[in-house]
Design an enzyme around this catalytic site. Structure first.
Site, PDB file in Angstrom:
ATOM      1  N   SER A   1       0.813  -1.209   0.000  1.00 24.27           N
ATOM      2  CA  SER A   1       0.000   0.000   0.000  1.00 24.27           C
ATOM      3  C   SER A   1       0.853   1.269   0.000  1.00 24.27           C
ATOM      4  O   SER A   1       1.520   1.561  -0.980  1.00 24.27           O
ATOM      5  CB  SER A   1      -0.959  -0.015   1.191  1.00 24.27           C
TER       6      SER A   1
ATOM      7  N   ASP B   1      10.312   4.424 -10.250  1.00 23.77           N
ATOM      8  CA  ASP B   1       9.958   4.960 -11.566  1.00 23.77           C
ATOM      9  C   ASP B   1      10.740   6.223 -11.908  1.00 23.77           C
ATOM     10  O   ASP B   1      11.013   6.499 -13.081  1.00 23.77           O
ATOM     11  CB  ASP B   1       8.455   5.239 -11.636  1.00 23.77           C
TER      12      ASP B   1
ATOM     13  N   LYS C   1      -0.705  -4.420  -3.301  1.00 24.74           N
ATOM     14  CA  LYS C   1      -2.000  -3.908  -2.849  1.00 24.74           C
ATOM     15  C   LYS C   1      -2.131  -2.475  -3.376  1.00 24.74           C
ATOM     16  O   LYS C   1      -1.561  -1.552  -2.832  1.00 24.74           O
ATOM     17  CB  LYS C   1      -2.069  -3.955  -1.321  1.00 24.74           C
TER      18      LYS C   1
END
Length: 557
Positions: free
Chosen positions: A448, A459, A473
């Site tokens: 999460s 990224d 999740k």
């Protein structure tokens, strides 16, 4: 009603539910009526069928927590399996009803709410689903799962002994087997139809077996909510208070972090200055008894619930130490401040590598992270390892703020929901950015909010992400307070995506430097002994990476 966006991985039955696949529960099938293959037939079954068979054996032994864990693990290996989804749903219903019927606040609601109040609460829950849930609601599915929850409850001793102690068992079983037929020709087109249907069944159950209409309505409500997805759930009064305590970073308890094992509660860490530390508990100890309940004969998750209680009350526990000695203790429950940052230190003095472990994302996280960073800075930190292994998540806002401390610009995370108000792009800002080389440690239990942070770092190329692929999740939950009664709703309202647009759900964050998991530094191993920095292979790989001169070029410009 108020809503707080949060991205905790749901923890229940001592495990974490990860199945996202949507499929209808095609009627309740008890483990006794489900097909069990013979030993000879096992040689010809597929791995998926074998997983179902193993789960059915756990169900037949009524080991519901173990069954949930098994089906969750199997569903990760066979994510499209409707059979595993159905059995997981049924095992969850069994586990949940047992848990509800030892929750004092839930039992108070059963006793105090009138039929009309319970139906109003059910209607309020349905209205929230219609307005805020991330997917379009299938009312027929909601009705089906609510009916299944009632059928399951009628087979569980905790429910029957509390609500139907004097009822004729034959009448109860006849009602259980026929209740879905009574609803077969009734409309499920709207949420108003569902309220009418539950009122109908409640009256029928009262007249035929003497079941409280309130208990019937609450079972329909609980089953409908808990089976929508792995993270949406009903919160009793106690659970609602506990949820907000977790968000605030304080709670009433013993001051310990636990992991439920098959026959014990393993203490992972003890909060400094808390009642557990004062009583002599240490990381690595195992709780084997809570009051009269022994963990070897009862589900440890149930035993963990017994640790909760009013502030300043005492709980009796049996503790097995790493040395094999058992001691009996009485520990006071007190309000405890929960630190979200731990083990802050310079992990490599020669190369000035700082380290901190972030255990969750709560309201105090940004402040605590900033304080830890300045403490390390004063000790000469030139690069940082930020460890989110085992971190189940927390507040979405906290994850964004922590990522913003290390990213000067660019996207951090994107959320998308059915309601346009859930669609948002969170971006970084240049001020107050920590301009140092960074490594982030993740594992399969990083979930999460941890994945929001790790995904943003990965990224953007801001630093190496080291360890194993995270939990996967990728959904946001809102916490809603109900007006009809003291209940809450933890409801999935959106899904989130990493800066590159990659869905986190089921995929997780992939490390740029894969390393097989080891025990985490300053946490106990399986023998109850504390793991040292040198014994933590993932940490050592990060130190090696940060000590490489090539990292100079990875500083943000």
């Amino acid at each position: 009603m108020n809503r707080i966006p949060q991205v905790y991985r749901r923890q229940s039955a001592g495990t974490f539910f990860s199945l996202i696949a949507a499929a209808l529960l095609l009627g309740y099938a008890s483990p006794a009526s489900a097909q069990v293959v013979t030993e000879a037939e096992q040689f010809s079954v597929t791995p998926e069928q074998q997983a179902v068979q193993q789960g059915l054996e756990l169900e037949q032994a009524r080991l519901w927590a173990d069954a949930v864990r098994h089906y969750e693990d199997a569903s990760k290996k066979h994510p499209g399996s409707k059979s595993l989804y159905q059995r997981l749903t049924i095992a969850k219903l069994h586990y949940d009803v047992n848990r509800r019927y030892q929750d004092t606040s839930y039992l108070q609601s059963v006793d105090r709410l009138s039929q009309e109040q319970a139906l109003d609460l059910y209607a309020e829950i349905l209205a929230n689903l219609q307005t805020h849930y991330v997917e379009q609601i299938d009312w027929a599915r909601v009705m089906l799962h609510g009916t299944a929850a009632l059928e399951v409850a009628l087979t569980e001793e905790k429910f029957v002994s509390r609500m139907l102690a004097t009822a004729d068992p034959v009448a109860v079983e006849n009602f259980r087997q026929n209740v879905h037929h009574q609803l077969a020709n009734r409309s499920t087109a709207t949420r108003f139809d569902l309220r009418a249907n539950v009122a109908f069944v409640a009256s029928l159950a009262q007249s035929e077996i003497g079941l409280s209409p309130t208990a019937t309505a609450l079972e329909f409500m609980s089953g409908a909510v808990s089976t929508l997805d792995p993270y949406t759930r009903l919160l009793s009064g106690n659970q609602l208070d506990e949820m907000f305590s977790n968000i605030e970073g304080n709670f009433v308890g013993l001051g310990i972090e636990l992991k439920a094992e098959s026959n014990a509660l393993h203490i992972l860490s003890v909060i400094p200055g808390g009642p557990a530390e004062e009583a002599g508990l240490i990381g690595g100890d195992r709780i084997i008894r809570v009051e009269a309940t022994e963990t070897k004969t009862s589900d440890p998750g149930y035993a963990a619930d017994l640790l909760r209680g009013p502030e300043k009350s005492y709980v009796s526990i049996g503790v097995l130490g790493a040395d094999g000695n058992v001691r009996d203790l009485k520990v006071q429950r007190r309000r405890v401040e929960v630190p979200c940052v731990e083990n802050v230190h310079i992990v490599d003095a020669a190369n000035h590598v700082g380290y901190l472990r972030l255990t969750n994302f709560q309201k105090t996280t940004t402040r605590d992270i900033e304080q830890a960073l300045w403490d390390l800075h004063r000790q000469g930190m030139k690069s940082l390892i930020l460890d989110v292994r085992g971190n189940p998540g927390g507040l979405l806002s906290a994850a964004v703020e922590v990522a913003d401390r290390f990213l000067g610009d660019g996207r951090i995370v994107t959320t998308r929901g059915r309601n346009a108000r859930e669609n948002y792009d969170y971006t970084a800002h240049r001020p107050n950015t920590w301009n140092i080389p960074l490594a982030v440690l993740i594992d399969r239990d990083s979930a999460s909010a941890s994945e929001i942070f790790a995904g943003a770092i990965a990224d953007s190329g801001r630093g190496d992400v080291i360890g194993e692929t995270s939990y996967g999740k990728g959904s946001v939950q809102g916490i809603f307070r109900m007006q009809s009664a003291k209940f809450g709703l933890c409801l999935t309202t959106a899904k989130f995506y990493s800066p590159s647009g990659r869905a986190i759900s089921l995929n997780g964050v992939t490390p740029s430097v894969p390393v097989e998991p080891t025990y985490i530094a300053a946490r106990p191993n399986s023998n109850g002994e504390m793991t040292t920095d040198r014994e933590d292979a993932v940490l050592q790989r990060a130190i090696s990476r940060l000590s490489d001169n090539n990292w100079i070029s990875r500083r943000p410009q």
